[in-house]
Design an enzyme around this catalytic site. Structure first.
Site, short mmCIF file in Angstrom:
data_model
loop_
_atom_site.label_atom_id
_atom_site.label_comp_id
_atom_site.label_asym_id
_atom_site.label_seq_id
_atom_site.Cartn_x
_atom_site.Cartn_y
_atom_site.Cartn_z
CG ASP A 13 -4.32 -7.92 -0.57
OD1 ASP A 13 -3.49 -7.06 -0.95
OD2 ASP A 13 -3.99 -8.96 0.02
CE LYS A 60 6.61 -7.64 -2.16
NZ LYS A 60 7.32 -8.80 -1.56
#
Length: 224
Positions: free
Chosen positions: A129, A133
């Site tokens: 992952d 952000k």
């Protein structure tokens, strides 16, 4: 066997490290791992000397294929989501794969408490992952502290490999990895992969969406 045939080994309030049905469970928010990690090694690894590991194993397609390809190597699949661990386990049982072990837990916990120094001949991270952000980047796997754990766990001349569809994550990971490992590729230290990388579910997903796949390798130099 179906994935749902693998039952959870404990309720959350009763969580503890354990080995059950060929899976090593290393729960989060548990503070006595050291009491278990000194005794599990023989039971789980059974004196294998050639050991490789995949982190972020997902549904297990890639690591199962690797284990089938080379039965002399013991592969460890590390995945924190139990629903995915069930799928890996089902494939392992149905294909009667003897050289595969599964870890249900975070890579950070497994490496900190359960992976000895200079233990692995190869370590692969497939499509982690990227936490794109800024406020979430603390959750990324390849933090400097974990890169140090990676270096500690690799044998001399062992290889670390990373595959990702996120170029920003790739470049930042390369920078972090260079603090403890040496690139195996010439500048810019990665390649774009045009061929199938090995039947990974995430690779197939990103290719169908038109994403590029990037790949890099690093090596553990002797004495590091």
């Amino acid at each position: 066997m179906k994935p749902q045939d693998l039952s959870p080994p404990f309720l959350w309030k009763e969580r503890r490290p354990c080995i059950q049905d060929g899976v090593l469970y290393v729960p989060r928010h548990y503070f006595e791992h050291q009491n278990f990690s000194t005794s599990y090694h023989q039971e789980f690894f059974q004196n294998h000397t050639s050991i490789a590991c995949e982190l972020c194993s997902g549904n297990g397609d890639w690591v199962v294929a690797q284990a089938q390809k080379d039965p002399q190597v013991l592969w460890i699949a590390v995945e924190q989501r139990f629903d995915r661990v069930r799928k890996i386990w089902s494939k392992m049982i149905n294909h009667q794969i003897q050289n595969l072990r599964i870890v249900c837990g975070t890579a950070e916990t497994f490496f900190q408490y359960y992976v000895p120094d200079q233990f692995l001949q190869r370590l692969v991270v497939n499509f982690p992952d990227p936490w794109p952000k800024m406020r979430h980047r603390k959750h990324r796997l390849l933090q400097p502290s974990f890169v140090q754990e990676i270096s500690r766990s690799l044998q001399d001349s062992a290889v670390f490999a990373l595959a990702t569809d996120d170029k920003t994550y790739l470049l930042e990971s390369i920078e972090a990895l260079q603090t403890h490992l040496a690139p195996r590729m010439e500048t810019p230290y990665y390649i774009k992969m045009t061929d199938t990388y090995g039947n990974s579910w995430f690779e197939n997903l990103w290719r169908t969406k038109g994403q590029e796949i990037f790949y890099t390798e690093f090596i553990k130099k002797a004495g590091i």
